[in-house]
Enzyme design. Sequence first.
Site, mmCIF file in Angstrom:
data_model
loop_
_atom_site.group_PDB
_atom_site.id
_atom_site.type_symbol
_atom_site.label_atom_id
_atom_site.label_comp_id
_atom_site.label_asym_id
_atom_site.label_seq_id
_atom_site.Cartn_x
_atom_site.Cartn_y
_atom_site.Cartn_z
ATOM 1 N N GLU A 1 23.158 29.835 -0.243
ATOM 2 C CA GLU A 1 22.158 28.810 -0.549
ATOM 3 C C GLU A 1 22.648 27.893 -1.672
ATOM 4 O OE1 GLU A 1 21.885 32.025 -0.332
ATOM 5 O OE2 GLU A 1 19.865 32.705 0.142
ATOM 6 N N MET B 1 53.827 60.025 21.485
ATOM 7 C CA MET B 1 54.668 60.967 22.221
ATOM 8 C C MET B 1 54.688 62.283 21.445
ATOM 9 S SD MET B 1 55.228 58.933 24.593
ATOM 10 C CE MET B 1 56.338 59.749 25.733
ATOM 11 N N SER C 1 44.887 66.206 1.168
ATOM 12 C CA SER C 1 44.370 67.347 0.391
ATOM 13 C C SER C 1 45.468 68.033 -0.422
ATOM 14 C CB SER C 1 43.613 68.334 1.280
ATOM 15 O OG SER C 1 44.336 68.583 2.434
ATOM 16 N N PRO D 1 44.619 62.041 15.794
ATOM 17 C CA PRO D 1 43.572 62.695 16.589
ATOM 18 C C PRO D 1 42.792 63.776 15.837
ATOM 19 C CG PRO D 1 45.773 63.080 17.512
ATOM 20 C CD PRO D 1 45.957 62.147 16.385
HETATM 21 C C1 AOF Z 1 21.540 35.499 -0.929
HETATM 22 N N1 AOF Z 1 22.522 34.730 -0.408
HETATM 23 O O1 AOF Z 1 24.622 34.447 0.331
HETATM 24 C C2 AOF Z 1 23.958 36.608 -0.272
HETATM 25 C C3 AOF Z 1 22.896 37.413 -0.759
HETATM 26 O O2 AOF Z 1 25.303 40.320 -7.344
HETATM 27 P P1 AOF Z 1 24.824 39.084 -6.639
HETATM 28 O O3 AOF Z 1 24.036 38.172 -7.534
HETATM 29 O O4 AOF Z 1 25.934 38.358 -5.931
HETATM 30 O O5 AOF Z 1 23.769 39.563 -5.539
HETATM 31 C C4 AOF Z 1 24.193 40.377 -4.489
HETATM 32 C C5 AOF Z 1 23.015 40.660 -3.579
HETATM 33 O O6 AOF Z 1 22.456 39.437 -3.100
HETATM 34 C C6 AOF Z 1 23.405 41.444 -2.341
HETATM 35 O O7 AOF Z 1 23.376 42.833 -2.558
HETATM 36 C C7 AOF Z 1 22.336 41.013 -1.359
HETATM 37 O O8 AOF Z 1 21.110 41.688 -1.601
HETATM 38 C C8 AOF Z 1 22.150 39.553 -1.729
HETATM 39 N N2 AOF Z 1 23.091 38.739 -0.946
HETATM 40 N N3 AOF Z 1 21.717 36.828 -1.035
HETATM 41 O O9 AOF Z 1 20.493 34.979 -1.328
HETATM 42 C C9 AOF Z 1 23.733 35.217 -0.086
HETATM 43 N N4 AOF Z 1 25.174 37.133 0.027
HETATM 44 ZN ZN ZN Z 2 21.173 34.670 -3.536
#
Ligand code: AOF
Ligand code: ZN
Length: 375
Positions: free
Chosen positions: A59, A170, A240, A309
Amino acid sequence: MIEDDGSARDRVMMARALVIARQSRFIAAPNPHVGCLLVKGDTVISEGRTQYAGEAHAEIMALRAAGTAAAGATVYVTLEPCSHHGRTPPCTDALIEAGVARVVAAMEDPNPRVSGRGLQRLREAGIRVECGLLAEQAEPIIKGFVLRMRRGRGRVRAKLAMSMDGRTAMASGESQWITGAPARADVQRQRAASCAILTGSGTVLADNCALTVRPESFADTLGEAQPPGVRQPLRVVLDSRRRVPATARILSADAPTLLLHATDAPAAALPAHVEQVAIPEGASGLDLTTVMRELATRQCNEILVECGPTLTGALLQAGLIDELIVYMAPCIMGSSARPLLQLPLDAMSDKVKLTTLDVRRVGEDWRFTLVPSAS
Ligand code: AOF
Ligand code: ZN
């Protein structure tokens, strides 16, 4: 001009926001990758996507690009705008300050620090708010983040490559290469979108694999907006007995490495940049649930398993695999070659049921995406 009540336009705009969100999948972790569009009428005024952790959210990028034109705009965003002070200030405050008129979000943020509060805050500021548009497409692209928030650990996907007769190496251990270059580039992309790549000492000793991301092998799909320097995921080696030698490529300094060993493992002189953590042992080898918990504390949303595997079989049996990505190559490796999974089962009633999510051709190979059934 799209003529209807506006819902078709809303869908088109959100679909575009989802495309933008995906472009950040190689850089945003541990943040979810989000896309955002500012729109007036049929005109997109600006676009933004999540930057590296600690940098701007989607945003904020869109608001910066729009400047004063943001006033009165409709915001399409693939995740609820955040309302908390994390590494960055709340997006809700920036949207309110910019004077946007309406916010359409694809889904609520599963982060308990947000979880509906962002939408509420926008409504309280007099902004028209809707949530849920194309949620069925928005959630899968940040599935690892959603799982980490909701169940406390990220998504685990196991990548396997096999011949038509289900063989992965193999008898000598030789396995390079079963699949072709396009399939291997596809794996590179999967790695780049992961937070951690998990493997075992057996694979490291047999293949001396580096498990790094080499962006040049999939540069054609990086997109023009991709910033330089794709993030290198954490390489996690289950060793381990601490058998991996200091000279192994997986311990190189060009990507971070976490070596998990048993509490009573012999001492080893490994390079200083290799982090070593002791994990309690389970019935056979390191306790895999504790391993996953260790990765959750490191905020790993997406974990890609690339191992032999035995470990893949153990993870599957422990119910720790969310998705199998199986590449099937058009070749036969014969009956003395090694099987896909080390998973001795006796009766048909023991068989592991899988649901196919997707099948597609990648070069000359086939890629299956499968989900193990719950029971
Ligand atoms: C948004 N827009 O593009 C994303 C969001 O540590 P910060 O401030 O970067 O916040 C991380 C948190 O913000 C993340 O865990 C998730 O809840 C939210 N991500 N929120 O408004 C964004 N990437
Ligand atoms: Zn945000």
